[in-house]
Write a protein that holds these residues in place. Structure first.
Motif, mmCIF file in Angstrom:
data_model
loop_
_atom_site.group_PDB
_atom_site.id
_atom_site.type_symbol
_atom_site.label_atom_id
_atom_site.label_comp_id
_atom_site.label_asym_id
_atom_site.label_seq_id
_atom_site.Cartn_x
_atom_site.Cartn_y
_atom_site.Cartn_z
ATOM 1 N N GLU A 3 0.819 -1.214 0.000
ATOM 2 C CA GLU A 3 0.000 0.000 0.000
ATOM 3 C C GLU A 3 0.851 1.262 0.000
ATOM 4 O OE1 GLU A 3 -0.504 -2.403 2.553
ATOM 5 O OE2 GLU A 3 -1.891 -3.455 1.253
ATOM 6 N N SER A 4 2.102 1.178 0.462
ATOM 7 C CA SER A 4 2.945 2.360 0.542
ATOM 8 C C SER A 4 3.806 2.545 -0.706
ATOM 9 C CB SER A 4 3.832 2.289 1.783
ATOM 10 O OG SER A 4 4.715 1.196 1.667
ATOM 11 N N ARG A 5 3.761 1.615 -1.650
ATOM 12 C CA ARG A 5 4.562 1.718 -2.865
ATOM 13 C C ARG A 5 3.861 2.589 -3.894
ATOM 14 N NH1 ARG A 5 5.882 -4.416 -4.217
ATOM 15 N NH2 ARG A 5 7.017 -3.539 -5.964
ATOM 16 N N PHE A 6 4.668 3.303 -4.651
ATOM 17 C CA PHE A 6 4.137 4.189 -5.690
ATOM 18 C C PHE A 6 4.345 3.544 -7.050
ATOM 19 C CE2 PHE A 6 4.759 7.519 -8.840
ATOM 20 C CZ PHE A 6 3.585 8.230 -8.677
ATOM 21 N N ARG A 8 0.208 3.672 -6.375
ATOM 22 C CA ARG A 8 -0.743 2.818 -5.662
ATOM 23 C C ARG A 8 -1.700 2.106 -6.614
ATOM 24 N NH1 ARG A 8 -3.209 5.299 -0.476
ATOM 25 N NH2 ARG A 8 -1.004 5.266 -0.037
ATOM 26 N N TRP A 9 -2.039 2.758 -7.754
ATOM 27 C CA TRP A 9 -2.967 2.119 -8.701
ATOM 28 C C TRP A 9 -2.360 0.861 -9.318
ATOM 29 C CZ3 TRP A 9 -1.979 1.703 -13.987
ATOM 30 C CH2 TRP A 9 -0.959 2.503 -14.499
ATOM 31 N N TYR A 11 0.451 -1.014 -7.477
ATOM 32 C CA TYR A 11 0.867 -1.911 -6.403
ATOM 33 C C TYR A 11 -0.218 -2.203 -5.378
ATOM 34 C CZ TYR A 11 5.564 -1.267 -8.176
ATOM 35 O OH TYR A 11 6.674 -1.253 -8.964
ATOM 36 N N GLY A 12 -1.313 -1.498 -5.437
ATOM 37 C CA GLY A 12 -2.362 -1.679 -4.435
ATOM 38 C C GLY A 12 -3.299 -2.832 -4.713
ATOM 39 N N ARG A 85 0.385 -4.125 -13.553
ATOM 40 C CA ARG A 85 -0.910 -4.429 -12.932
ATOM 41 C C ARG A 85 -1.508 -5.722 -13.489
ATOM 42 N NH1 ARG A 85 -5.389 0.281 -12.305
ATOM 43 N NH2 ARG A 85 -7.162 -1.089 -12.438
#
Length: 120
Positions: A3-6, A8-9, A11-12, A85
């Motif tokens: 959740e903290s990786r950029f 987020r779209w 890695y989330g 993704r």
């Protein structure tokens, strides 16, 4: 934490893919960045070297190259995210967003330069 990786779209969601595939995806993105640098250098060189080409067509070709150099890294980064993704969601990889604009742009530049040489 994912959740903290950029960004987020990217890695989330999903699960972590094999690192080799993520690194290959990153190398592809970096190749598009190198391509953009070459496009920018070509656009600058066309005007800086004052080649014996019709000035209006030379300027148009240079502007197309500079525009591609501006757009290609952005499309490459967005494409990197879509591929990453898809791997995370275990879906088929999407088609590249970058290849067609580069092919069309370089073709337009080639036509402009051929006309510029013929009409000088």
């Amino acid at each position: 934490m994912p959740e903290s990786r950029f960004p987020r779209w990217v890695y989330g969601r999903g699960s972590e893919p094999d690192a080799r595939f993520s690194l290959a995806n990153e190398r592809t993105f970096l190749a598009w960045v190198r391509t953009a640098l070459a496009l920018i250098a070509g656009g600058v060189a066309l005007e800086a070297l004052s080649l014996p080409i019709h000035p209006g067509l030379r300027l148009a070709a240079a502007l197309v190259l500079l525009g591609l150099g501006l757009v290609v890294p952005l499309l490459g980064w967005f494409n990197w995210g879509l591929v990453e993704r898809a791997m995370r969601d275990q879906r088929p990889l999407p088609a590249s967003l970058v290849g067609l604009p580069v092919a069309v742009g370089v073709t337009v530049v080639a036509v402009l330069l051929v006309l510029g040489v013929l009409l000088r």
